[in-house]
Design an enzyme around this catalytic site. Structure first.
Site, PDB file in Angstrom:
ATOM      1  N   ASP A  15       8.616  17.139  -2.685  1.00  0.00           N
ATOM      2  CA  ASP A  15       8.281  16.099  -1.715  1.00  0.00           C
ATOM      3  C   ASP A  15       8.985  14.818  -2.169  1.00  0.00           C
ATOM      4  O   ASP A  15       9.451  14.729  -3.311  1.00  0.00           O
ATOM      5  CB  ASP A  15       6.762  15.884  -1.682  1.00  0.00           C
ATOM      6  CG  ASP A  15       6.327  14.750  -0.758  1.00  0.00           C
ATOM      7  OD1 ASP A  15       6.937  14.604   0.323  1.00  0.00           O
ATOM      8  OD2 ASP A  15       5.397  14.009  -1.110  1.00  0.00           O
ATOM      9  N   SER A  16       9.023  13.824  -1.279  1.00  0.00           N
ATOM     10  CA  SER A  16       9.529  12.511  -1.669  1.00  0.00           C
ATOM     11  C   SER A  16       8.689  11.920  -2.795  1.00  0.00           C
ATOM     12  O   SER A  16       9.117  10.955  -3.428  1.00  0.00           O
ATOM     13  CB  SER A  16       9.484  11.561  -0.473  1.00  0.00           C
ATOM     14  OG  SER A  16       8.137  11.390  -0.048  1.00  0.00           O
ATOM     15  N   CYS A  78       7.412  17.991   2.701  1.00  0.00           N
ATOM     16  CA  CYS A  78       7.646  16.611   3.129  1.00  0.00           C
ATOM     17  C   CYS A  78       8.093  16.636   4.580  1.00  0.00           C
ATOM     18  O   CYS A  78       9.135  17.223   4.896  1.00  0.00           O
ATOM     19  CB  CYS A  78       8.723  15.978   2.252  1.00  0.00           C
ATOM     20  SG  CYS A  78       9.172  14.299   2.727  1.00  0.00           S
ATOM     21  N   GLU A 156       0.959   6.922  -3.506  1.00  0.00           N
ATOM     22  CA  GLU A 156       1.819   6.949  -4.713  1.00  0.00           C
ATOM     23  C   GLU A 156       1.193   6.127  -5.846  1.00  0.00           C
ATOM     24  O   GLU A 156       1.367   6.444  -7.012  1.00  0.00           O
ATOM     25  CB  GLU A 156       3.219   6.394  -4.388  1.00  0.00           C
ATOM     26  CG  GLU A 156       4.095   7.336  -3.580  1.00  0.00           C
ATOM     27  CD  GLU A 156       4.521   8.587  -4.349  1.00  0.00           C
ATOM     28  OE1 GLU A 156       4.917   8.463  -5.513  1.00  0.00           O
ATOM     29  OE2 GLU A 156       4.436   9.690  -3.771  1.00  0.00           O
ATOM     30  N   CYS A 188       1.939  13.787   7.607  1.00  0.00           N
ATOM     31  CA  CYS A 188       2.633  13.403   6.370  1.00  0.00           C
ATOM     32  C   CYS A 188       1.821  13.999   5.238  1.00  0.00           C
ATOM     33  O   CYS A 188       0.583  13.912   5.238  1.00  0.00           O
ATOM     34  CB  CYS A 188       2.684  11.876   6.254  1.00  0.00           C
ATOM     35  SG  CYS A 188       3.176  11.289   4.615  1.00  0.00           S
ATOM     36  N   HIS A 190       1.299  13.151   2.291  1.00  0.00           N
ATOM     37  CA  HIS A 190       0.502  12.237   1.461  1.00  0.00           C
ATOM     38  C   HIS A 190      -0.907  12.037   2.046  1.00  0.00           C
ATOM     39  O   HIS A 190      -1.835  11.706   1.319  1.00  0.00           O
ATOM     40  CB  HIS A 190       1.179  10.868   1.365  1.00  0.00           C
ATOM     41  CG  HIS A 190       2.317  10.794   0.388  1.00  0.00           C
ATOM     42  ND1 HIS A 190       3.533  11.386   0.620  1.00  0.00           N
ATOM     43  CD2 HIS A 190       2.421  10.192  -0.830  1.00  0.00           C
ATOM     44  CE1 HIS A 190       4.351  11.140  -0.412  1.00  0.00           C
ATOM     45  NE2 HIS A 190       3.691  10.425  -1.302  1.00  0.00           N
TER      46      HIS A 190
HETATM   47  N1  DGL Z   1       5.068  13.101   2.063  1.00  0.00           N
HETATM   48  C1  DGL Z   1       6.140  12.636   2.889  1.00  0.00           C
HETATM   49  C2  DGL Z   1       6.005  13.225   4.285  1.00  0.00           C
HETATM   50  O1  DGL Z   1       5.360  14.239   4.445  1.00  0.00           O
HETATM   51  C3  DGL Z   1       6.256  11.162   2.800  1.00  0.00           C
HETATM   52  C4  DGL Z   1       7.470  10.637   3.461  1.00  0.00           C
HETATM   53  C5  DGL Z   1       8.178   9.472   2.903  1.00  0.00           C
HETATM   54  O2  DGL Z   1       8.340   9.391   1.673  1.00  0.00           O
HETATM   55  O3  DGL Z   1       8.597   8.638   3.694  1.00  0.00           O
HETATM   56  O4  DGL Z   1       6.541  12.757   5.241  1.00  0.00           O
END
Ligand code: DGL
Length: 282
Positions: A15-16, A78, A156, A188, A190
């Protein structure tokens, strides 16, 4: 790859940042015997405000790293990376690649009021995948897309319930309720970590839908079809890497995984970062 028996190899998930740990929890539940690798690209989160070139370069570097660790399949945990880069990744890497799909279909089946809300990053909402969902389900239900700037950063930072997080969620969720949404999709990875607070603010009559369990089931199906399901009868292991500062990464990943874990620094990160930044300024 374990050429003799690739089914013994691990599954790579990224993931990011730390959001994909919500998907990793569901994968662990669905596939208790599989070994799992997780990369949090927290040094570059959020992806939402990065250029397409930078996101593509990051996801290529991460998938190459996971494959170097013998990953037999990749889960793009992500939504933003899925929206930007999934076709490119599938064309480039010949392994099963499972990606996020916002749970608009189950939400459309569940809603009584005919109005569903989707919480996601601005980048995800602007993506083609989302436009297609509108075309597919928009005639039957009203889909309210709500961008949620700032929420990824709160997760985060491990701030799952503080005043700032609450204020942001109220700002994003209350307008959906005013428009009679009775079902909210977490678009998302997160956001499942914020589900208790979202649910508290939305109230007991609003259903919160997280696509992660369906993604874990899809992963199982894909592995089964490719004869890649592990047949080993022991508990699977997890290994973690992050591109954030090691201390910070260790603290937040242990908090969200609910076990004290060792987090390794993502190798070669600085090199990839310097190269991509000079080519693709934000
Ligand atoms: N967890 C990521 C998602 O599902 C976060 C995206 C991001 O870092 O912009 O979109």
């Amino acid at each position: 790859m374990n050429a003799a028996n690739p089914a013994k190899n691990p599954i790579g998930v990224f993931d990011s940042g730390v959001g994909g740990l919500s998907v990793l929890h569901e994968i662990r539940r669905e596939l208790p015997g599989e070994d799992l690798l997780y990369v949090a690209d927290s040094g570059h989160a959020p992806y939402g405000d990065k250029s397409t070139q930078l996101i593509e370069a990051r996801v290529i570097a991460i998938v190459e790293f996971l494959l170097s660790q013998r990953a037999k399949a990749i889960v793009v945990a992500c939504n933003t990376a899925t929206g930007v880069a999934i076709q490119m990744l599938r064309a480039r890497f010949p392994v099963p690649i499972i990606a996020m799909e916002p749970a608009v279909k189950p939400a459309a089946a569940h809603t009584q009021s005919g109005v569903i809300g989707v919480l996601a990053t601005s980048r995800t909402i602007a993506s083609n995948n989302f436009a297609k969902l509108h075309e597919r389900f928009g005639a039957d239900v009203k889909i309210l897309m709500q961008a949620c700037p700032g929420l990824v950063e709160q997760v985060e930072a491990g701030n799952l319930s503080g005043d700032k997080t609450r204020a942001l969620i109220e700002q994003y969720v209350l307008p959906l309720l005013e428009q009679r949404a009775d079902t909210i999709v977490l678009g998302c990875t997160h956001y499942p970590f914020l589900a208790p607070l979202i649910s508290e603010i939305a109230g007991p009559t609003v259903a919160i839908i997280d696509p992660s369990p369906a993604i874990a089931r899809e992963l199982r199906r894909r592995l089964a079809t490719a004869n890649l399901l592990s047949t080993v009868s022991r508990a699977g292991t997890e290994r973690f890497w992050s591109s954030a500062a090691p201390d910070r990464a260790q603290t937040i990943i242990s908090q969200l995984w609910q076990v004290d874990v060792e987090v390794h620094s993502l190798p070669n990160d600085a090199t990839v970062d310097a190269a991509t930044r000079s080519r693709a300024p934000l």
